[in-house]
Write a protein that holds these residues in place. Structure first.
Motif, PDB file in Angstrom:
ATOM      1  N   LYS A   9       0.885  -1.160   0.096  1.00  0.00           N
ATOM      2  CA  LYS A   9      -0.063   0.006   0.096  1.00  0.00           C
ATOM      3  C   LYS A   9       0.884   1.319  -0.011  1.00  0.00           C
ATOM      4  CE  LYS A   9      -3.670  -2.334   0.127  1.00  0.00           C
ATOM      5  NZ  LYS A   9      -4.740  -2.114  -1.174  1.00  0.00           N
ATOM      6  N   GLY A  10       1.952   1.316   0.701  1.00  0.00           N
ATOM      7  CA  GLY A  10       2.963   2.406   0.667  1.00  0.00           C
ATOM      8  C   GLY A  10       4.150   1.758   1.375  1.00  0.00           C
ATOM      9  N   PHE A  11       5.311   1.689   0.419  1.00  0.00           N
ATOM     10  CA  PHE A  11       6.627   1.258   0.938  1.00  0.00           C
ATOM     11  C   PHE A  11       7.483   1.758  -0.019  1.00  0.00           C
ATOM     12  CE2 PHE A  11      10.079  -1.756   1.606  1.00  0.00           C
ATOM     13  CZ  PHE A  11       9.967  -1.985   3.074  1.00  0.00           C
ATOM     14  N   ARG A  68      10.196   4.376   4.175  1.00  0.00           N
ATOM     15  CA  ARG A  68       8.918   5.292   4.542  1.00  0.00           C
ATOM     16  C   ARG A  68       8.577   5.429   3.191  1.00  0.00           C
ATOM     17  NH1 ARG A  68       6.798   7.743   9.034  1.00  0.00           N
ATOM     18  NH2 ARG A  68       8.054   7.384  10.920  1.00  0.00           N
ATOM     19  N   PRO A  69       6.981   5.482   3.001  1.00  0.00           N
ATOM     20  CA  PRO A  69       6.454   6.083   1.564  1.00  0.00           C
ATOM     21  C   PRO A  69       6.887   7.397   0.920  1.00  0.00           C
ATOM     22  CG  PRO A  69       4.665   4.809   3.190  1.00  0.00           C
ATOM     23  CD  PRO A  69       5.981   5.235   4.058  1.00  0.00           C
ATOM     24  N   TRP A  70       7.247   7.214  -0.380  1.00  0.00           N
ATOM     25  CA  TRP A  70       7.950   8.379  -0.871  1.00  0.00           C
ATOM     26  C   TRP A  70       6.459   9.232  -1.050  1.00  0.00           C
ATOM     27  CZ3 TRP A  70      11.362   6.717  -5.320  1.00  0.00           C
ATOM     28  CH2 TRP A  70      12.502   6.286  -5.049  1.00  0.00           C
ATOM     29  N   HIS A  71       5.332   8.689  -1.226  1.00  0.00           N
ATOM     30  CA  HIS A  71       4.298   9.729  -1.648  1.00  0.00           C
ATOM     31  C   HIS A  71       3.171   9.645  -0.037  1.00  0.00           C
ATOM     32  CE1 HIS A  71       4.946   8.488  -5.672  1.00  0.00           C
ATOM     33  NE2 HIS A  71       5.078   7.358  -5.421  1.00  0.00           N
ATOM     34  N   GLN A  72       1.996  10.134  -0.163  1.00  0.00           N
ATOM     35  CA  GLN A  72       1.367  10.378   1.185  1.00  0.00           C
ATOM     36  C   GLN A  72       0.449   9.247   1.496  1.00  0.00           C
ATOM     37  OE1 GLN A  72       2.243  13.011   3.046  1.00  0.00           O
ATOM     38  NE2 GLN A  72       3.483  13.604   1.406  1.00  0.00           N
ATOM     39  N   GLY A  73       0.647   7.984   1.151  1.00  0.00           N
ATOM     40  CA  GLY A  73       0.075   6.700   1.363  1.00  0.00           C
ATOM     41  C   GLY A  73       0.442   6.307   2.825  1.00  0.00           C
ATOM     42  N   ASP A  74      -0.377   5.290   3.077  1.00  0.00           N
ATOM     43  CA  ASP A  74      -0.076   4.642   4.535  1.00  0.00           C
ATOM     44  C   ASP A  74       1.123   3.467   4.301  1.00  0.00           C
ATOM     45  OD1 ASP A  74      -2.253   5.691   5.423  1.00  0.00           O
ATOM     46  OD2 ASP A  74      -3.846   4.323   4.818  1.00  0.00           O
ATOM     47  N   TYR A  75       1.790   3.484   5.442  1.00  0.00           N
ATOM     48  CA  TYR A  75       2.890   2.543   5.319  1.00  0.00           C
ATOM     49  C   TYR A  75       2.553   1.188   5.691  1.00  0.00           C
ATOM     50  CZ  TYR A  75       7.941   2.104   6.157  1.00  0.00           C
ATOM     51  OH  TYR A  75       9.345   1.858   6.241  1.00  0.00           O
ATOM     52  N   GLU A  76       2.051   0.528   4.653  1.00  0.00           N
ATOM     53  CA  GLU A  76       1.280  -0.424   4.963  1.00  0.00           C
ATOM     54  C   GLU A  76       1.693  -1.753   4.012  1.00  0.00           C
ATOM     55  OE1 GLU A  76      -2.920  -0.922   5.465  1.00  0.00           O
ATOM     56  OE2 GLU A  76      -3.107   1.285   5.680  1.00  0.00           O
TER      57      GLU A  76
END
Length: 727
Positions: A9-11, A68-76
């Motif tokens: 989802k965000g990695f 950590r996600p480069w974008h503003q998404g969740d770290y999931e």
């Protein structure tokens, strides 16, 4: 174990990315910076999270911040994997402020999270209980890379095949050796704990001997400190009283300053004068207030007398109003006469034409003379009116109109008596009546003031207004004189008051200066006593450190510590001997199988060039190779780069094979591992991996195309193998 699907989802660079994996080979061929290593780390993070296994200081791995996600998404992450005949779905939220992991059993999605208790890292060890491997051990074995094992000391329990083996034996044996070496064998050795304990015991015995002599010095210093404390307390009380006195002087100075500033604003009412008198600090100050107040009262009591004049009783407003009305009447009277003259002139012009006709019949006569006189007066009146001679112009125009009317009436009477009632003549008569009314009203107006004519009334008005202005001027001068006198009295009051206060200020400043001198003297004495007390306390503290009771206690503690070290050394020696025997037995059981598997792998990928490989559990499973030609044992550093990579591969595969016997086949991960392989070595190794993929799931990440070319015969013939495109 088989990994079926991964959702990031965000990695790192990956956001809302999903990947499905084959049961055999999974090849990821893509250029650098395309996200291959991030995907690999995402798999490990999805399985185990990003916390350290063996917590010492920081709880999280360095990769936590890196990915950590480069974008503003969740770290999931969400990962689906199979163990035996069960499939699991593991969902992780990696943000620290809301970290969470949940495990579901597929296909029903029955939640199993609460079955697994949290460990000391506040983490639920799902995979550790499934595989018996921590994150560090899993990556050490399954991730084929160059370099020593990270958690070699924790690997032995995973390799054990019987329950009697102690899983921490090697680590404990090493720790026992370190503890025994630290304690030492001789009491005089300075670098060992035993030598330090002996030196400390000797030091404490010497301190105990000097404690009695120090006690006498402490007693003397204690009595002296008590005397100094009493003297300091008296001085501090005096200092407090001086501070209070200084505060009172400051308040007096502030009050003086306010009064000084207030003295420039003289009192304006009896209440303010009363306030000044009540706040007077000295009889002299109060006398100044009373004298100034009395002088002002006398000045206010003195009335101003002006001799009564002739026009003092005149009603100025009525006089001005009557004058304005008279001027208005005079203007209307003059305008009426001008209109009458113009009307008469018009009639005279019309009558002149008739007369010329009559003169043809009858020459001369009185009307002709009247017409001439009326015309002359009208012209003269108009000229005077042009030059603003209103009164003479009005008289002349009135006379002209009268003569013209008379001549016209006579002429009409002779010619035709019926013309006497002509409308123009009637208009002249109406105008004459209006002018007569204006004359009457003006006479009544000036008659109320007892004067015979308008000119006399105008003169009387000027005299009355001049008299009234003179009287007002005298009164104004009197008021100004009184104001100047009052200002002078108030100025004198302020100057006298400030003169008194200047003396008061000088006395106040002398008191403040004396107070500062006294304060400084007392503060110096207090500071001197504090320094003496501090020095004495320092000496007491220095001697108190070797006081009798403390020295005795420390000597006993040192003797006890020495005895405990001796007992501990004996216990550690017994434990070490027992563990050495256990480890030797353990290594005899485990090492042959691992060495045999490593030798088989290395012989296959080197086409039989090398056949004997050994892994040393006592040195972190370090790899050694037997050279067939010279029968020399070679360490890893003595081999070429390509051979080192193959040895690391053989090491990991041997350990993985041994661990898989106790659980199930584990996946293998390669991240650009074959960079230093030549084409022949790479072909043999990939052929071996292709055979191995029938049992183990393999993830191969590479930035080159040669792996794809070599593996092409296997990739296209089975749905167990997949080629993944990243981008």
């Amino acid at each position: 174990m088989r990994i079926d699907e991964l959702s990031l989802k965000g990695f790192g660079k990956w956001q809302d990315a999903s990947f499905r994996f084959g049961a055999g080979l999974n090849v990821f061929a893509a250029p650098n910076e395309s996200g291959k290593s991030t995907l690999l780390q995402g798999i490990f993070a999805a399985l185990y999270g990003l916390k350290r296994d063996y917590v010492k200081s920081a709880r999280y791995l360095p990769e936590y911040e890196k990915y950590r996600p480069w974008h503003q998404g969740d770290y999931e992450t969400i990962i689906s994997y199979r163990l035996g005949d069960k499939s699991y779905r593991l969902h992780r939220c990696l943000l620290r402020e809301r970290e969470q992991s949940r495990l579901f059993l597929e296909p029903e999605w029955t939640e199993l999270t609460d079955i697994y208790m949290e460990d000391r890292r506040k983490e639920r060890p799902f995979l550790e209980q499934h595989l018996g491997l921590t994150r560090s051990l899993f990556t050490d074995i399954a991730w084929i890379k160059r370099g020593p094992l990270f958690a070699a000391e924790h690997l032995m329990p995973a390799l054990a095949q019987n329950e009697e083996a102690n899983p921490a034996a090697s680590r404990m044996l090493a720790e026992l050796d370190r503890d025994l070496a630290a304690i030492g064998k001789k009491e005089r050795a300075e670098s060992t704990l035993l030598g330090k304990a002996g030196a400390l015991l000797a030091q404490k015995e010497a301190e105990l001997a000097s404690a009695e002599s120090a006690w006498k010095i402490i007693s003397q210093l204690t009595r002296q400190i008590a005397e100094w404390e009493d003297e300091k307390r008296d001085l501090e009380h005096l200092h407090s009283r001086l501070r209070q006195r200084q505060q009172l002087l400051r308040e007096r100075e502030q009050s003086w300053q306010k009064r000084w500033e207030h003295s420039h604003t003289p009192p304006k009412s009896d209440e303010e004068w009363e306030g000044w008198s009540r706040s007077a600090g000295t009889p002299k100050e109060k006398q100044i207030h009373e004298e100034a107040r009395a002088a002002l009262a006398r000045m206010d009591a003195c009335s101003f007398q002006v001799e009564k004049g002739k026009w003092d009783d005149v009603d100025r407003d009525r006089l001005l109003a009557d004058y304005d009305r008279g001027v208005q009447l005079r203007r209307q009277w003059e305008e009426g006469h001008v209109q009458l003259a113009m009307l008469a002139a018009t009639m005279a012009s019309r009558g002149g034409r008739q007369d010329r006709a009559d003169r043809q019949k009858k020459k001369g006569g009185a009307p002709t003379r009247l017409w001439g006189m009326a015309g002359a007066l009208a012209v003269l009146g108009i000229v005077l009116a042009i030059f603003d001679q209103a009164l003479p112009a009005g008289v002349l125009l009135a006379g002209s109109a009268l003569l013209a009317g008379t001549a016209w009436v006579r002429m009409r009477a002779k010619a035709n008596p019926s013309h006497v009632s002509d409308p123009a003549a009637q208009e002249i008569q109406n105008r004459q009546r209006e002018l007569a009314d204006l004359d009457d009203e003006l006479q009544r107006l000036i008659g109320t003031w007892g004067v015979p004519s308008w000119e006399t009334f105008a003169q009387m008005r000027e005299e009355a207004l001049g008299s009234l202005r003179d009287r007002e001027s005298v009164q104004l001068q009197d008021r100004l004189a009184r104001q100047e006198e009052k200002a002078r009295l108030l100025l004198q009051w302020g100057e006298q008051l400030r003169a008194v206060w200047e003396t008061e200020k000088a006395e106040l400043e002398r008191e403040q200066a004396a107070m500062l001198v006294e304060l400084e003297r007392v503060e110096r004495q207090i500071q001197h006593l504090r320094e003496q007390i501090a020095r004495a306390n320092g000496e007491v503290a220095a001697h108190d450190a070797v006081s009798l009771a403390k020295a005795k206690s420390e000597q006993e503690e040192a003797a006890s510590a020495m005895q405990q070290l001796l007992q501990k050394r004996e216990a550690l020696q017994i434990a070490r001997d027992a563990l050495q025997e256990a480890v030797a037995e353990w290594n005899r059981d485990v090492s042959p199988g691992i060495n045999e598997r490593a030798s088989e792998v290395f012989a296959q990928i080197t086409a039989g060039e090398y056949r004997d490989v050994r892994l040393d559990p006592q040195e972190g499973f370090a790899v050694r190779l037997l050279e067939p030609a010279r029968q020399l044992v070679l360490d890893l550093e003595q081999c070429s780069t390509g051979t080192q990579d193959q040895l690391f591969l053989a090491q990991r595969l041997a350990l993985l094979s041994h661990v898989s016997q106790n659980s199930e086949p584990l996946p293998l991960f390669f991240d650009d591992h074959f960079v230093h392989y030549d084409d022949e070595r790479l072909r043999r190794t990939l052929e071996f991996l292709a055979e191995l993929s029938e049992k183990h799931q393999i993830f191969l990440f590479t930035c080159q195309d040669r792996e794809l070319r070599i593996l092409e015969p296997w990739l296209g013939v089975s749905d167990r193998h997949l080629v993944h495109t990243l981008g």
